[in-house]
Design a protein around this motif. Sequence first.
Motif, PDB file in Angstrom:
ATOM      1  N   ASP A  19     -12.830  17.163 -16.974  1.00 52.70           N
ATOM      2  CA  ASP A  19     -13.830  18.115 -16.933  1.00 52.70           C
ATOM      3  C   ASP A  19     -13.823  18.861 -18.369  1.00 52.70           C
ATOM      4  N   LEU A  20     -15.194  19.424 -18.539  1.00 50.11           N
ATOM      5  CA  LEU A  20     -15.537  19.975 -19.629  1.00 50.11           C
ATOM      6  C   LEU A  20     -14.848  21.220 -19.644  1.00 50.11           C
ATOM      7  N   GLU A  21     -14.101  21.820 -20.596  1.00 51.36           N
ATOM      8  CA  GLU A  21     -13.456  23.002 -20.623  1.00 51.36           C
ATOM      9  C   GLU A  21     -14.745  24.155 -20.317  1.00 51.36           C
ATOM     10  N   THR A  22     -14.275  25.086 -19.535  1.00 49.42           N
ATOM     11  CA  THR A  22     -15.257  26.394 -19.500  1.00 49.42           C
ATOM     12  C   THR A  22     -14.482  27.658 -19.917  1.00 49.42           C
ATOM     13  N   VAL A  57     -15.795  21.284 -28.260  1.00 45.32           N
ATOM     14  CA  VAL A  57     -15.714  21.090 -27.062  1.00 45.32           C
ATOM     15  C   VAL A  57     -14.323  20.989 -26.703  1.00 45.32           C
ATOM     16  N   GLY A  58     -13.971  21.261 -25.454  1.00 46.81           N
ATOM     17  CA  GLY A  58     -12.681  21.025 -24.910  1.00 46.81           C
ATOM     18  C   GLY A  58     -12.745  20.204 -23.603  1.00 46.81           C
ATOM     19  N   PHE A  59     -11.708  19.490 -23.201  1.00 44.67           N
ATOM     20  CA  PHE A  59     -11.495  18.879 -21.964  1.00 44.67           C
ATOM     21  C   PHE A  59     -10.475  19.181 -21.284  1.00 44.67           C
ATOM     22  N   VAL A  60     -10.364  19.471 -19.858  1.00 46.47           N
ATOM     23  CA  VAL A  60      -9.255  19.554 -19.076  1.00 46.47           C
ATOM     24  C   VAL A  60      -9.376  18.982 -17.915  1.00 46.47           C
ATOM     25  N   ALA A  61      -7.902  18.633 -17.448  1.00 44.74           N
ATOM     26  CA  ALA A  61      -7.659  18.169 -16.011  1.00 44.74           C
ATOM     27  C   ALA A  61      -6.958  19.369 -15.149  1.00 44.74           C
TER      28      ALA A  61
END
Length: 168
Positions: A19-22, A57-61
């Motif tokens: 997911d995109l980091e929020t 941008v950041g991405f997370v799982a």
Amino acid sequence: MSHASIQISAPDPVAEPIDLETPADAPGVEALIMAAFGPGRFPKTAGRLREGPRPAVGFVAHRQGRVGGAVRLWPVAIGATPGLFLGPIAVEAAVRSEGLGARLVQACVDHARITATGGILLVGDRAYFERFGFVAAPDARLPGPVDQRRVLWLAVGKETAAGGVRIG
């Protein structure tokens, strides 16, 4: 809470989505990074380069309601070439051998290609990152001491990584 997912090259129907980091993810991301690297990351050149700006941008799982893996990309310029600086990348210790780190890196590569960024720069293990297309970047000069053998570049087009690296 809903998270935007990004489709990466080889989806795994059993794996967590990337997911995109929020903003709501930030405390979990920071806690995961601190657990993985501790406070020793701050004085390093890569850590110093990330001071001040916000990530591009950041991405997370998410795993069982918490952040189980995360990576960020920071806007930089390498000489005249616009790029993204990858890192830190962190994955929960219990699942480090399950491929989540590779999926997070692939999300970064896919993002760079979609946004037509010049490329991605990082400081890391060449043996790990060359499977994504990263190569040595001997002409990229980071603002501080760094093992130049660990400075790697992935060109999105024909751009090269040559010159001083600065927040872009």
